[in-house]
Design an enzyme around this catalytic site. Structure first.
Site, PDB file in Angstrom:
ATOM      1  N   GLN A 156       1.157  -1.203   0.162  1.00 52.18           N
ATOM      2  CA  GLN A 156      -0.244  -0.011  -0.178  1.00 52.18           C
ATOM      3  C   GLN A 156       0.809   0.886  -0.116  1.00 52.18           C
ATOM      4  O   GLN A 156       0.011   2.159   0.431  1.00 52.18           O
ATOM      5  CB  GLN A 156      -1.413   0.261   0.991  1.00 52.18           C
ATOM      6  N   TYR A 159      -2.076   3.898  -0.533  1.00 53.40           N
ATOM      7  CA  TYR A 159      -2.534   4.447   0.238  1.00 53.40           C
ATOM      8  C   TYR A 159      -2.073   4.832   0.982  1.00 53.40           C
ATOM      9  O   TYR A 159      -2.502   6.047   2.201  1.00 53.40           O
ATOM     10  CB  TYR A 159      -3.170   2.932   0.435  1.00 53.40           C
ATOM     11  N   GLY A 190      -8.182   0.994  12.462  1.00 55.13           N
ATOM     12  CA  GLY A 190      -7.881   0.087  11.955  1.00 55.13           C
ATOM     13  C   GLY A 190      -8.138  -0.413  10.783  1.00 55.13           C
ATOM     14  O   GLY A 190      -9.014  -0.346  10.652  1.00 55.13           O
TER      15      GLY A 190
HETATM   16  N1  CAA Z   1       5.208  -8.778   4.869  1.00 54.00           N
HETATM   17  C1  CAA Z   1       5.751  -9.040   4.182  1.00 54.00           C
HETATM   18  N2  CAA Z   1       5.481 -10.118   3.129  1.00 54.00           N
HETATM   19  C2  CAA Z   1       4.530  -9.833   2.333  1.00 54.00           C
HETATM   20  C3  CAA Z   1       3.659  -9.996   3.617  1.00 54.00           C
HETATM   21  C4  CAA Z   1       3.614  -8.971   4.554  1.00 54.00           C
HETATM   22  N3  CAA Z   1       2.928  -7.897   5.100  1.00 54.00           N
HETATM   23  N4  CAA Z   1       2.599  -9.485   2.743  1.00 54.00           N
HETATM   24  C5  CAA Z   1       3.036 -10.419   1.522  1.00 54.00           C
HETATM   25  N5  CAA Z   1       3.970 -11.130   1.507  1.00 54.00           N
HETATM   26  C6  CAA Z   1       5.207 -11.763   1.360  1.00 54.00           C
HETATM   27  C7  CAA Z   1       4.389 -12.807   0.067  1.00 54.00           C
HETATM   28  O1  CAA Z   1       4.448 -13.901   1.485  1.00 54.00           O
HETATM   29  C8  CAA Z   1       5.100 -13.499  -0.473  1.00 54.00           C
HETATM   30  O2  CAA Z   1       6.820 -13.676  -0.508  1.00 54.00           O
HETATM   31  P1  CAA Z   1       7.120 -14.506  -1.304  1.00 54.00           P
HETATM   32  O3  CAA Z   1       7.516 -14.093  -3.133  1.00 54.00           O
HETATM   33  O4  CAA Z   1       8.234 -14.922  -1.011  1.00 54.00           O
HETATM   34  O5  CAA Z   1       6.033 -15.859  -1.713  1.00 54.00           O
HETATM   35  C9  CAA Z   1       4.990 -12.117  -1.111  1.00 54.00           C
HETATM   36  O6  CAA Z   1       5.375 -11.070  -0.454  1.00 54.00           O
HETATM   37  C10 CAA Z   1       4.074 -11.134  -2.712  1.00 54.00           C
HETATM   38  O7  CAA Z   1       2.948 -11.376  -2.000  1.00 54.00           O
HETATM   39  P2  CAA Z   1       1.305 -12.077  -2.746  1.00 54.00           P
HETATM   40  O8  CAA Z   1       1.911 -13.551  -3.759  1.00 54.00           O
HETATM   41  O9  CAA Z   1       0.517 -11.372  -1.819  1.00 54.00           O
HETATM   42  O10 CAA Z   1       1.819 -11.110  -3.276  1.00 54.00           O
HETATM   43  P3  CAA Z   1       0.330 -10.513  -4.587  1.00 54.00           P
HETATM   44  O11 CAA Z   1       1.305  -9.287  -5.430  1.00 54.00           O
HETATM   45  O12 CAA Z   1      -0.441 -11.496  -5.209  1.00 54.00           O
HETATM   46  O13 CAA Z   1      -0.434  -9.522  -3.561  1.00 54.00           O
HETATM   47  C11 CAA Z   1      -0.495  -8.185  -1.820  1.00 54.00           C
HETATM   48  C12 CAA Z   1       0.096  -8.802  -2.537  1.00 54.00           C
HETATM   49  C13 CAA Z   1      -1.328  -7.253  -2.332  1.00 54.00           C
HETATM   50  C14 CAA Z   1      -0.092  -6.787  -0.974  1.00 54.00           C
HETATM   51  C15 CAA Z   1      -1.580  -8.665  -1.154  1.00 54.00           C
HETATM   52  O14 CAA Z   1      -0.506  -9.251  -0.245  1.00 54.00           O
HETATM   53  C16 CAA Z   1      -2.531  -7.784  -0.022  1.00 54.00           C
HETATM   54  O15 CAA Z   1      -3.388  -7.532  -0.716  1.00 54.00           O
HETATM   55  N6  CAA Z   1      -2.104  -7.849   1.077  1.00 54.00           N
HETATM   56  C17 CAA Z   1      -2.682  -6.694   1.695  1.00 54.00           C
HETATM   57  C18 CAA Z   1      -2.836  -5.464   2.158  1.00 54.00           C
HETATM   58  C19 CAA Z   1      -3.511  -4.784   2.701  1.00 54.00           C
HETATM   59  O16 CAA Z   1      -3.591  -4.660   3.551  1.00 54.00           O
HETATM   60  N7  CAA Z   1      -4.355  -4.118   3.132  1.00 54.00           N
HETATM   61  C20 CAA Z   1      -5.464  -3.095   2.940  1.00 54.00           C
HETATM   62  C21 CAA Z   1      -6.925  -2.941   2.148  1.00 54.00           C
HETATM   63  S1  CAA Z   1      -7.832  -2.113   3.633  1.00 54.00           S
HETATM   64  C22 CAA Z   1      -7.779  -0.873   4.490  1.00 54.00           C
HETATM   65  O17 CAA Z   1      -6.587  -0.128   3.437  1.00 54.00           O
HETATM   66  C23 CAA Z   1      -8.144  -0.147   5.014  1.00 54.00           C
HETATM   67  C24 CAA Z   1      -7.461   0.262   5.743  1.00 54.00           C
HETATM   68  O18 CAA Z   1      -6.892   1.280   5.982  1.00 54.00           O
HETATM   69  C25 CAA Z   1      -6.921  -0.405   7.235  1.00 54.00           C
END
Ligand code: CAA
Length: 252
Positions: A156, A159, A190
């Site tokens: 993000q 964001y 959160g």
């Molecule tokens: N910390 C460290 N590593 C992480 C991680 C994290 N938090 N999340 C994922 N990874 C790692 C994975 O384990 C993976 O590692 P490998 O390549 O070694 O296997 C690598 O990063 C890639 O991860 P993904 O396969 O998940 O990658 P992707 O491209 O398919 O997706 C992403 C990436 C879009 C960021 C997805 O993980 C995601 O959607 N994450 C959540 C993001 C989030 O929290 N958004 C909040 C939305 S709600 C909101 O924003 C409201 C609010 O105000 C709180």
């Protein structure tokens, strides 16, 4: 309240979303005239449907068309609202979107869409109402940021940058308008049980939830009550503050 004849008017951007609905309800139940924005003429039918649901709960909420990412649309919407009510007492800058992606895969469009809506939007909506609030000598501006603006979030950069920027905006504007009865504060939720959070892939969501000491998502109403508190007439000495509502996920 201004006097017995006048009802306080509250505008909530993105009022029909997850947090927005809870915020609108909380003000409407307390006797405010609540207005929600909707983004475009194409979204009007959806907004009207939401408005009918609110009405079936006994809550009368009005609508105004404003694309928060478009300054002209905001100026037009603000003009209509001020012509309709003659004042605006509370502005909740709540509208926001996500376009999550790791930085190396993020497109320029994903970056700009989030910055335009989540950060420029706060300026675009606040700007055309500010003189009115200063002239009436009363205003409550509550900007919805995020825990991810405070701590950063993997996936993000757009964001987190926009949400961190919101609190800079809050602190600067709070100083400019403090002597005129206008307060400006940030609420940093959160992870709440909203469509935005539920659209995060389940595995990522579970991982995030494990970082929340309270061990669950927030109910939108738990965020709304803090917004309502900050907007209260009695909250006149709170300005430039950032209230966290994150279940202990980030303490600072
Ligand atoms: N910390 C460290 N590593 C992480 C991680 C994290 N938090 N999340 C994922 N990874 C790692 C994975 O384990 C993976 O590692 P490998 O390549 O070694 O296997 C690598 O990063 C890639 O991860 P993904 O396969 O998940 O990658 P992707 O491209 O398919 O997706 C992403 C990436 C879009 C960021 C997805 O993980 C995601 O959607 N994450 C959540 C993001 C989030 O929290 N958004 C909040 C939305 S709600 C909101 O924003 C409201 C609010 O105000 C709180």
């Amino acid at each position: 309240m201004p006097d017995s004849e006048t009802t306080r008017v509250a505008l909530v951007t993105g009022g029909y979303g997850g947090l927005g609905t809870a915020i609108c309800k909380s003000f409407a139940r307390d006797g405010y005239q609540v207005v929600s924005t909707y983004r475009s003429p194409e979204r009007k039918e959806h907004a009207l449907e939401w408005q009918r649901t609110m009405a079936s709960d006994g809550l009368s909420i009005e609508l105004v068309c404003m694309d928060v990412s478009d300054p002209e649309s905001c100026q037009q919407g603000a003009k209509e609202l001020l012509e309709r009510y003659g004042r605006l007492d509370v502005l909740v800058n709540n509208a926001g979107i996500t376009r999550d992606s790791v930085m190396k895969k993020m497109t320029v469009k994903q970056w700009h869409d989030v910055i335009h809506t989540n950060l420029d939007g706060v300026f675009n909506v606040t700007h055309p109402f500010l003189n009115q609030m200063l002239e009436q000598g009363f205003g409550r501006i509550v900007n919805i940021s995020s825990v991810n603006g405070q701590k950063g979030q993997f996936g993000q950069v757009n964001y987190s940058a926009a949400k961190a920027g919101i609190h800079g905006f809050t602190k600067a504007l709070a100083q400019e308008v403090a002597r005129k009865g206008v307060t400006v504060n940030t609420v940093s939720p959160g992870y709440a049980a909203t469509d935005m959070v539920m659209s995060v892939p389940e595995e990522a969501r579970e991982k995030i939830l494990s970082q929340v000491p309270i061990g669950r998502l927030a109910q939108p109403e738990e965020v709304a009550r803090v917004v309502r508190f900050l907007a209260d007439d009695e909250s006149a000495f709170i300005t430039g503050a950032d209230y966290s509502v994150n279940g202990g996920m980030h303490m600072h």
